[in-house]
Design a protein around this motif. Structure first.
Motif, PDB file in Angstrom:
ATOM      1  N   GLY A 194       0.794  -1.218   0.000  1.00 53.04           N
ATOM      2  CA  GLY A 194       0.000   0.000   0.000  1.00 53.04           C
ATOM      3  C   GLY A 194       0.826   1.267   0.000  1.00 53.04           C
ATOM      4  O   GLY A 194       0.289   2.362  -0.236  1.00 53.04           O
ATOM      5  N   GLY A 195       2.119   1.125   0.243  1.00 55.75           N
ATOM      6  CA  GLY A 195       2.993   2.283   0.288  1.00 55.75           C
ATOM      7  C   GLY A 195       3.471   2.710  -1.085  1.00 55.75           C
ATOM      8  O   GLY A 195       3.069   2.154  -2.115  1.00 55.75           O
ATOM      9  N   SER A 196       4.342   3.697  -1.095  1.00 56.26           N
ATOM     10  CA  SER A 196       4.852   4.283  -2.338  1.00 56.26           C
ATOM     11  C   SER A 196       6.373   4.385  -2.283  1.00 56.26           C
ATOM     12  O   SER A 196       6.966   4.496  -1.212  1.00 56.26           O
ATOM     13  CB  SER A 196       4.269   5.674  -2.556  1.00 56.26           C
ATOM     14  OG  SER A 196       2.861   5.632  -2.678  1.00 56.26           O
ATOM     15  N   LEU A 197       6.964   4.356  -3.465  1.00 52.62           N
ATOM     16  CA  LEU A 197       8.391   4.619  -3.626  1.00 52.62           C
ATOM     17  C   LEU A 197       8.577   5.400  -4.913  1.00 52.62           C
ATOM     18  O   LEU A 197       7.805   5.236  -5.864  1.00 52.62           O
ATOM     19  CB  LEU A 197       9.196   3.322  -3.703  1.00 52.62           C
ATOM     20  CG  LEU A 197       9.494   2.571  -2.406  1.00 52.62           C
ATOM     21  CD1 LEU A 197      10.180   1.244  -2.726  1.00 52.62           C
ATOM     22  CD2 LEU A 197      10.343   3.388  -1.465  1.00 52.62           C
ATOM     23  N   ARG A 198       9.610   6.187  -4.936  1.00 57.36           N
ATOM     24  CA  ARG A 198       9.968   6.921  -6.148  1.00 57.36           C
ATOM     25  C   ARG A 198      11.398   6.566  -6.519  1.00 57.36           C
ATOM     26  O   ARG A 198      12.328   6.853  -5.755  1.00 57.36           O
ATOM     27  CB  ARG A 198       9.846   8.416  -5.917  1.00 57.36           C
ATOM     28  CG  ARG A 198      10.031   9.252  -7.179  1.00 57.36           C
ATOM     29  CD  ARG A 198      10.160  10.712  -6.820  1.00 57.36           C
ATOM     30  NE  ARG A 198      10.012  11.599  -7.964  1.00 57.36           N
ATOM     31  CZ  ARG A 198      10.641  12.770  -8.061  1.00 57.36           C
ATOM     32  NH1 ARG A 198      11.436  13.181  -7.085  1.00 57.36           N
ATOM     33  NH2 ARG A 198      10.460  13.539  -9.126  1.00 57.36           N
ATOM     34  N   LEU A 199      11.551   5.959  -7.670  1.00 60.77           N
ATOM     35  CA  LEU A 199      12.865   5.618  -8.174  1.00 60.77           C
ATOM     36  C   LEU A 199      13.356   6.724  -9.099  1.00 60.77           C
ATOM     37  O   LEU A 199      12.571   7.328  -9.824  1.00 60.77           O
ATOM     38  CB  LEU A 199      12.829   4.298  -8.939  1.00 60.77           C
ATOM     39  CG  LEU A 199      12.265   3.085  -8.196  1.00 60.77           C
ATOM     40  CD1 LEU A 199      12.360   1.857  -9.089  1.00 60.77           C
ATOM     41  CD2 LEU A 199      12.959   2.867  -6.885  1.00 60.77           C
ATOM     42  N   SER A 200      14.656   6.947  -9.066  1.00 62.19           N
ATOM     43  CA  SER A 200      15.269   7.936  -9.943  1.00 62.19           C
ATOM     44  C   SER A 200      16.406   7.297 -10.719  1.00 62.19           C
ATOM     45  O   SER A 200      17.066   6.378 -10.222  1.00 62.19           O
ATOM     46  CB  SER A 200      15.800   9.120  -9.137  1.00 62.19           C
ATOM     47  OG  SER A 200      14.741   9.786  -8.466  1.00 62.19           O
ATOM     48  N   CYS A 201      16.631   7.797 -11.916  1.00 64.86           N
ATOM     49  CA  CYS A 201      17.706   7.307 -12.767  1.00 64.86           C
ATOM     50  C   CYS A 201      18.409   8.510 -13.367  1.00 64.86           C
ATOM     51  O   CYS A 201      17.807   9.262 -14.146  1.00 64.86           O
ATOM     52  CB  CYS A 201      17.153   6.409 -13.866  1.00 64.86           C
ATOM     53  SG  CYS A 201      18.384   5.892 -15.092  1.00 64.86           S
ATOM     54  N   ALA A 202      19.664   8.671 -13.018  1.00 65.43           N
ATOM     55  CA  ALA A 202      20.458   9.777 -13.542  1.00 65.43           C
ATOM     56  C   ALA A 202      21.336   9.278 -14.679  1.00 65.43           C
ATOM     57  O   ALA A 202      22.067   8.302 -14.522  1.00 65.43           O
ATOM     58  CB  ALA A 202      21.311  10.369 -12.432  1.00 65.43           C
ATOM     59  N   ALA A 203      21.258   9.965 -15.800  1.00 68.37           N
ATOM     60  CA  ALA A 203      22.041   9.592 -16.975  1.00 68.37           C
ATOM     61  C   ALA A 203      23.211  10.544 -17.142  1.00 68.37           C
ATOM     62  O   ALA A 203      23.097  11.747 -16.912  1.00 68.37           O
ATOM     63  CB  ALA A 203      21.164   9.617 -18.223  1.00 68.37           C
ATOM     64  N   SER A 204      24.330   9.982 -17.567  1.00 64.02           N
ATOM     65  CA  SER A 204      25.500  10.805 -17.856  1.00 64.02           C
ATOM     66  C   SER A 204      26.237  10.197 -19.047  1.00 64.02           C
ATOM     67  O   SER A 204      25.977   9.072 -19.449  1.00 64.02           O
ATOM     68  CB  SER A 204      26.421  10.898 -16.644  1.00 64.02           C
ATOM     69  OG  SER A 204      26.886   9.607 -16.274  1.00 64.02           O
ATOM     70  N   GLY A 205      27.159  10.963 -19.596  1.00 66.79           N
ATOM     71  CA  GLY A 205      27.894  10.494 -20.761  1.00 66.79           C
ATOM     72  C   GLY A 205      27.274  11.043 -22.031  1.00 66.79           C
ATOM     73  O   GLY A 205      26.874  12.197 -22.088  1.00 66.79           O
ATOM     74  N   SER A 206      27.149  10.198 -23.029  1.00 69.24           N
ATOM     75  CA  SER A 206      26.648  10.607 -24.344  1.00 69.24           C
ATOM     76  C   SER A 206      25.122  10.639 -24.358  1.00 69.24           C
ATOM     77  O   SER A 206      24.467   9.958 -25.166  1.00 69.24           O
ATOM     78  CB  SER A 206      27.179   9.668 -25.421  1.00 69.24           C
ATOM     79  OG  SER A 206      28.587   9.659 -25.422  1.00 69.24           O
ATOM     80  N   ILE A 207      24.552  11.455 -23.494  1.00 70.74           N
ATOM     81  CA  ILE A 207      23.097  11.453 -23.335  1.00 70.74           C
ATOM     82  C   ILE A 207      22.377  12.037 -24.540  1.00 70.74           C
ATOM     83  O   ILE A 207      21.190  11.781 -24.742  1.00 70.74           O
ATOM     84  CB  ILE A 207      22.682  12.196 -22.059  1.00 70.74           C
ATOM     85  CG1 ILE A 207      23.202  13.626 -22.086  1.00 70.74           C
ATOM     86  CG2 ILE A 207      23.167  11.458 -20.829  1.00 70.74           C
ATOM     87  CD1 ILE A 207      22.726  14.465 -20.926  1.00 70.74           C
ATOM     88  N   PHE A 208      23.083  12.780 -25.383  1.00 76.34           N
ATOM     89  CA  PHE A 208      22.456  13.350 -26.575  1.00 76.34           C
ATOM     90  C   PHE A 208      21.964  12.246 -27.509  1.00 76.34           C
ATOM     91  O   PHE A 208      21.102  12.463 -28.344  1.00 76.34           O
ATOM     92  CB  PHE A 208      23.451  14.240 -27.314  1.00 76.34           C
ATOM     93  CG  PHE A 208      24.679  13.512 -27.769  1.00 76.34           C
ATOM     94  CD1 PHE A 208      25.797  13.436 -26.960  1.00 76.34           C
ATOM     95  CD2 PHE A 208      24.707  12.868 -29.001  1.00 76.34           C
ATOM     96  CE1 PHE A 208      26.925  12.758 -27.371  1.00 76.34           C
ATOM     97  CE2 PHE A 208      25.835  12.181 -29.417  1.00 76.34           C
ATOM     98  CZ  PHE A 208      26.939  12.132 -28.599  1.00 76.34           C
TER      99      PHE A 208
END
Length: 120
Positions: free
Chosen positions: A15-29
């Motif tokens: 019943g709870g919540s979580l928020r996942l994050s994903c940080a991108a770096s490098g050749s992100i273009f």
């Protein structure tokens, strides 16, 4: 090359919540799509959601209504908001990125994964 780093996993009661994050770096273009999937040990990969470089989103039917995906372009970060979690959501969650648009994920890049555990 692209590096993806997930954060935000953990343990939560049903019943709870979580928020996942994903940080991108490098050749992100080069990235056209960023998304999430999960995979428990010994089980198949389970696609969850993706967001394109121009903001279009798709969420798997299995989690639609409970999971949402968003992005913060200024921080090169994608989020997965997970609400009303159930024990069956317990898995390792992976961020992925593709360099081509398409409905079928290619999983060109992926992060190291973050564990989500939902207890009843």
């Amino acid at each position: 090359q692209v590096q993806l780093v997930e954060s935000g996993g953990g343990s939560v009661q049903a019943g709870g919540s979580l928020r996942l994050s994903c940080a991108a770096s490098g050749s992100i273009f080069s990235l056209k799509i960023m998304g999430w999937y999960r995979q428990a040990p010994g089980k198949q990969r389970d696609y969850l959601a993706h967001i394109t470089s121009d903001g279009h989103t798709n969420v798997a039917d299995s989690v639609e209504g409970r999971f949402t995906i968003s992005r913060d372009n200024a921080k090169n970060t994608v989020h997965l908001q997970m609400n009303t979690l159930i024990p069956e959501d317990t898995s390792v969650y992976y961020c992925y990125a593709d360099t081509l648009l398409g409905w079928t994920p290619r999983y060109d890049y992926r992060g190291q994964g973050t564990q989500v555990t939902v207890s009843s």
